[in-house]
Structure formats: structure tokens, C-alpha cells
Design a protein around this motif. Structure first.
Motif, mmCIF file in Angstrom:
data_model
loop_
_atom_site.group_PDB
_atom_site.id
_atom_site.type_symbol
_atom_site.label_atom_id
_atom_site.label_comp_id
_atom_site.label_asym_id
_atom_site.label_seq_id
_atom_site.Cartn_x
_atom_site.Cartn_y
_atom_site.Cartn_z
ATOM 1 N N SER A 148 0.779 -1.226 -0.012
ATOM 2 C CA SER A 148 -0.070 0.140 0.043
ATOM 3 C C SER A 148 0.888 1.320 0.050
ATOM 4 C CB SER A 148 -1.005 -0.151 1.112
ATOM 5 O OG SER A 148 -0.099 0.110 2.391
ATOM 6 N N LEU A 149 1.891 1.050 0.929
ATOM 7 C CA LEU A 149 2.842 2.232 0.881
ATOM 8 C C LEU A 149 3.591 2.830 -0.489
ATOM 9 C CD1 LEU A 149 3.679 4.809 2.441
ATOM 10 C CD2 LEU A 149 5.274 3.429 3.575
ATOM 11 N N LEU A 150 3.928 1.321 -1.323
ATOM 12 C CA LEU A 150 4.531 1.468 -2.307
ATOM 13 C C LEU A 150 3.691 1.885 -3.555
ATOM 14 C CD1 LEU A 150 7.340 0.525 -3.131
ATOM 15 C CD2 LEU A 150 6.702 -1.412 -4.127
ATOM 16 N N LYS A 151 2.624 1.680 -3.376
ATOM 17 C CA LYS A 151 1.459 2.316 -4.352
ATOM 18 C C LYS A 151 1.166 3.670 -4.104
ATOM 19 C CE LYS A 151 -3.226 1.603 -5.700
ATOM 20 N NZ LYS A 151 -4.718 0.991 -5.788
ATOM 21 N N GLU A 152 1.369 4.253 -3.053
ATOM 22 C CA GLU A 152 1.417 5.641 -2.579
ATOM 23 C C GLU A 152 2.541 6.325 -3.181
ATOM 24 O OE1 GLU A 152 -1.045 7.358 -1.218
ATOM 25 O OE2 GLU A 152 -2.335 5.937 -0.073
ATOM 26 N N LEU A 153 3.653 5.899 -3.000
ATOM 27 C CA LEU A 153 4.934 6.782 -3.507
ATOM 28 C C LEU A 153 4.822 6.596 -4.976
ATOM 29 C CD1 LEU A 153 7.471 5.141 -1.163
ATOM 30 C CD2 LEU A 153 6.561 7.334 -1.230
ATOM 31 N N ALA A 154 4.321 5.606 -5.714
ATOM 32 C CA ALA A 154 4.164 5.526 -7.084
ATOM 33 C C ALA A 154 3.318 6.553 -7.622
ATOM 34 C CB ALA A 154 3.813 3.941 -7.519
ATOM 35 N N ALA A 155 2.193 6.719 -6.889
ATOM 36 C CA ALA A 155 1.283 7.705 -7.244
ATOM 37 C C ALA A 155 1.767 9.101 -6.945
ATOM 38 C CB ALA A 155 -0.025 7.713 -6.661
ATOM 39 N N GLN A 156 2.764 9.135 -5.997
ATOM 40 C CA GLN A 156 3.460 10.485 -5.684
ATOM 41 C C GLN A 156 4.297 10.865 -6.626
ATOM 42 O OE1 GLN A 156 2.926 12.530 -3.281
ATOM 43 N NE2 GLN A 156 4.727 13.964 -3.668
ATOM 44 N N VAL A 157 5.143 9.983 -7.485
ATOM 45 C CA VAL A 157 6.096 10.329 -8.416
ATOM 46 C C VAL A 157 5.141 10.697 -9.607
ATOM 47 C CG1 VAL A 157 7.417 9.173 -9.857
ATOM 48 C CG2 VAL A 157 7.847 8.584 -7.606
ATOM 49 N N THR A 158 4.104 10.214 -9.838
ATOM 50 C CA THR A 158 3.379 10.400 -11.080
ATOM 51 C C THR A 158 2.779 11.707 -10.785
ATOM 52 O OG1 THR A 158 2.975 8.069 -11.563
ATOM 53 C CG2 THR A 158 1.424 9.832 -12.652
ATOM 54 N N LEU A 159 1.993 12.006 -9.878
ATOM 55 C CA LEU A 159 1.258 13.259 -9.516
ATOM 56 C C LEU A 159 2.218 14.427 -9.460
ATOM 57 C CD1 LEU A 159 -1.587 14.083 -8.541
ATOM 58 C CD2 LEU A 159 -0.879 14.069 -6.158
ATOM 59 N N THR A 160 3.423 14.252 -9.090
ATOM 60 C CA THR A 160 4.278 15.540 -9.093
ATOM 61 C C THR A 160 5.258 15.673 -10.214
ATOM 62 O OG1 THR A 160 5.960 14.395 -7.340
ATOM 63 C CG2 THR A 160 4.050 15.685 -6.619
ATOM 64 N N ALA A 161 5.053 14.848 -11.223
ATOM 65 C CA ALA A 161 6.131 14.590 -12.306
ATOM 66 C C ALA A 161 6.492 16.147 -12.865
ATOM 67 C CB ALA A 161 5.619 13.773 -13.393
ATOM 68 N N GLU A 162 5.424 17.007 -13.323
ATOM 69 C CA GLU A 162 5.447 18.337 -13.911
ATOM 70 C C GLU A 162 6.134 19.278 -13.030
ATOM 71 O OE1 GLU A 162 1.740 20.858 -14.083
ATOM 72 O OE2 GLU A 162 0.873 18.729 -14.016
ATOM 73 N N TYR A 163 5.757 19.062 -11.604
ATOM 74 C CA TYR A 163 6.477 20.072 -10.716
ATOM 75 C C TYR A 163 8.169 19.873 -10.815
ATOM 76 C CZ TYR A 163 1.956 19.817 -8.491
ATOM 77 O OH TYR A 163 0.618 20.209 -8.280
ATOM 78 N N ARG A 164 8.501 18.540 -10.742
ATOM 79 C CA ARG A 164 10.055 18.120 -10.863
ATOM 80 C C ARG A 164 10.710 18.843 -12.198
ATOM 81 N NH1 ARG A 164 8.481 13.249 -10.166
ATOM 82 N NH2 ARG A 164 8.025 13.781 -7.804
ATOM 83 N N GLU A 165 9.977 19.123 -13.134
ATOM 84 C CA GLU A 165 10.648 19.589 -14.281
ATOM 85 C C GLU A 165 11.184 21.205 -13.764
ATOM 86 O OE1 GLU A 165 7.627 19.777 -17.355
ATOM 87 O OE2 GLU A 165 7.428 17.605 -17.660
ATOM 88 N N LYS A 166 10.538 21.775 -12.745
ATOM 89 C CA LYS A 166 11.090 22.934 -12.480
ATOM 90 C C LYS A 166 12.151 22.960 -11.342
ATOM 91 C CE LYS A 166 5.904 24.256 -12.761
ATOM 92 N NZ LYS A 166 4.967 24.884 -12.318
ATOM 93 N N ALA A 167 12.276 21.861 -10.766
ATOM 94 C CA ALA A 167 13.118 21.654 -9.505
ATOM 95 C C ALA A 167 14.361 21.726 -9.658
ATOM 96 C CB ALA A 167 12.463 20.536 -8.661
ATOM 97 N N THR A 168 15.213 21.632 -8.801
ATOM 98 C CA THR A 168 16.629 21.751 -8.749
ATOM 99 C C THR A 168 17.129 20.184 -8.584
ATOM 100 O OG1 THR A 168 16.835 21.732 -6.291
ATOM 101 C CG2 THR A 168 16.800 23.981 -7.334
ATOM 102 N N GLY A 169 16.307 19.394 -8.567
ATOM 103 C CA GLY A 169 16.696 17.761 -8.386
ATOM 104 C C GLY A 169 15.459 17.113 -8.452
ATOM 105 N N PRO A 170 15.671 15.662 -8.568
ATOM 106 C CA PRO A 170 14.379 14.784 -8.582
ATOM 107 C C PRO A 170 13.713 14.609 -7.165
ATOM 108 C CG PRO A 170 16.310 13.514 -8.646
ATOM 109 C CD PRO A 170 16.992 15.149 -8.605
ATOM 110 N N TRP A 171 13.384 15.746 -6.410
ATOM 111 C CA TRP A 171 12.939 15.528 -5.004
ATOM 112 C C TRP A 171 11.390 14.833 -5.128
ATOM 113 C CZ3 TRP A 171 16.708 16.544 -2.026
ATOM 114 C CH2 TRP A 171 17.931 17.286 -2.523
ATOM 115 N N LEU A 172 11.244 14.103 -4.179
ATOM 116 C CA LEU A 172 9.957 13.298 -4.058
ATOM 117 C C LEU A 172 8.793 14.300 -3.778
ATOM 118 C CD1 LEU A 172 8.819 10.477 -4.413
ATOM 119 C CD2 LEU A 172 9.258 10.345 -1.823
ATOM 120 N N PHE A 173 8.981 15.274 -2.853
ATOM 121 C CA PHE A 173 8.004 16.104 -2.411
ATOM 122 C C PHE A 173 8.171 17.516 -2.616
ATOM 123 C CE2 PHE A 173 7.661 12.436 0.697
ATOM 124 C CZ PHE A 173 6.418 12.030 0.340
ATOM 125 N N LEU A 174 7.331 17.984 -3.467
ATOM 126 C CA LEU A 174 7.480 19.445 -3.863
ATOM 127 C C LEU A 174 6.229 20.275 -4.023
ATOM 128 C CD1 LEU A 174 9.861 18.557 -6.981
ATOM 129 C CD2 LEU A 174 10.515 19.813 -5.274
#
Length: 252
Positions: A148-174
């Protein structure tokens, strides 16, 4: 070293405590600073030790976290459902693994190994000081994740993918702006509204409450204090016993 004045050291200690870092850990940091500056005085590099006499007020030796200071599983679920989806996984990580704020914000996407179902924690610590995030090397540990937690983290990566394009690194939480969430802003704009929506606003709940909750949940699942200590990243199991020894289930 000469720039480390007493007011600056006091401000740093204050910032660490506001971030939820435990008084014992902060006092250890202060001891390192005091020792370093003391050596500078002894060798004639510095005129005085700016950290001399500074101390952190410690919790009583018998300080125990009460059950009422943790959230029930239903309350964790309600909070996770109520918070903005971009921080749902943050709530789940805190309440299930007991990660600190600095550990969570320092996580990067590569720290999640979806093939082995593990998470590398503490490799980078994102420490917030005076409204700015600074990176520090930590002591990493690898934790196994349930499905269940692995599924949450997979959703997190997908949900914030566009935020990561503006970030300084591949941070998980943005944030949507591609920046790190600052803890005061997270509390004001995300956590407090979620607590109200979940019917939990009448309690003094902070992000650190999730860490206490995680410890209680681990003990409920039958983990020993030594196992919980390692998962939480405590220096010794004595620290874990001091805070959570009373939460060990009877006959465990």
C-alpha cells in the motif's frame, strides 16, 4: 569559526527545535559545536567559545509518549484523505515509517526502489533554517515498504512529475512551483486545513505526531524496541525505550 557568534548558535538551536528535532539530538549538535570552538580557543585560533554555557532544556528522564499523543489508524486514514493529494504520501510515510521532516523532504525519486520494494532514508537531510533549505549528508538506512505504501509513492511520483521539471533535483516532495515545502507553510496551508477537515483540529497535532504514531503502530505489530529504534534512526534503543517503552503491548 569566528562568525559563529552566540546569537547565531542560539538561533540555529531554536530552528532545529522548531523543526521537531528532539532535544537530545540538538544537545548533541551543540556539544559538537562547543567542542570545536573550545579546541579553537585552546589552540589560539579563537579568542572565546561562543557556545560555552549554552544548553538545551532536556525532556525529563522519564518522559514517555502517551497513547493520546498518537493517532489511531482511522485518524491517520482520515488525515491522509483530507490533505492535498500531493502530500498524501508524506502523511503515510510519517505515520508508517516514522520519518522526520528533514528525512522526508530530503527524499529523491531514486531513493524509492520499486523493484525491491525498499526506500533509502537519510541519505540526504533537508534542514530548514531561516526559511531556507540546506542539504546535509545523513546516515542512510534501507526500509522495506508494504504494497500500500509502495503504491502511494508510485502515485506521488506520477502526481508531481510536472513539478519536478521546475525543481533543482528529483525531489520526491515538492510544491506546484517546484520548490521544497517549507514547514511553516506546510503547516498553515496544508496540514491545518486537513486537520480541520478530518475533525482533528481540537488536538495539538504536528507532523512529529506522525512519528510517535509510527512507533506505536510498529510496537502494536510486534516489533521489538530495538527494531523500532533502528527504523526510527535513533542512536540507541535506550532513547526509544525512554519515549515509547510504555507503549509496548502487554505480554509482548
Amino acid at each position: 569559526l569566528a562568525r559563529l557568534t552566540t546569537p547565531r548558535i542560539e538561533k540555529h538551536v531554536e530552528d532545529l527545535l522548531k523543526q521537531g528535532v528532539g532535544p537530545f539530538t540538538v544537545d548533541s549538535v551543540l556539544a559538537v559545536v562547543r567542542g570545536t570552538l573550545g579546541y579553537g580557543v585552546d589552540t589560539g585560533v579563537l579568542k572565546n567559545n561562543a557556545a560555552k554555557g549554552l544548553a538545551v532544556e532536556q525532556a525529563p528522564a522519564n518522559r514517555q509518549i502517551a497513547l493520546a499523543e498518537t493517532l489511531t489508524d482511522a485518524e491517520v486514514d482520515a488525515l491522509a484523505d483530507a490533505i492535498n493529494p500531493i502530500f498524501r504520501a508524506l502523511i503515510e510515510l510519517g505515520a508508517d515509517l516514522g520519518l522526520t521532516w528533514a528525512e522526508c523532504i530530503g527524499l529523491q525519486v531514486p531513493d524509492v526502489d520499486f523493484k525491491t520494494g525498499t526506500l533509502t532514508v537519510g541519505r540526504i537531510l533537508a534542514v530548514e533554517t531561516s526559511g531556507r533549505v540546506q542539504y546535509r549528508d545523513g546516515t542512510s538506512r534501507t526500509l522495506f515498504l508494504d504494497k500500500s505504501l509502495l503504491k502511494e509513492l508510485a502515485a506521488q511520483v506520477t502526481l508531481t512529475a510536472e513539478y519536478r521539471e521546475k525543481a533543482t533535483g528529483p525531489w520526491l516532495f515538492l510544491t506546484p512551483a517546484g520548490t521544497h515545502p517549507l514547514r511553516p507553510n506546510f503547516n498553515k496551508f496544508y496540514l491545518r486545513p486537513a486537520l480541520e477537515a478530518a475533525g482533528l483540529s481540537d488536538r495539538a497535532i504536528t507532523f512529529h505526531t506522525l512519528r510517535h504514531t509510527a512507533a506505536r503502530r510498529m510496537l502494536d505489530r510486534g516489533l521489538t524496541l530495538e527494531e523500532v529504534s533502528w527504523r526510527l534512526g535513533h542512536g540507541t534503543s535506550a532513547i526509544t525505550r525512554q519515549y515509547y517503552g510504555n507503549l509496548v503491548p502487554p505480554n509482548a
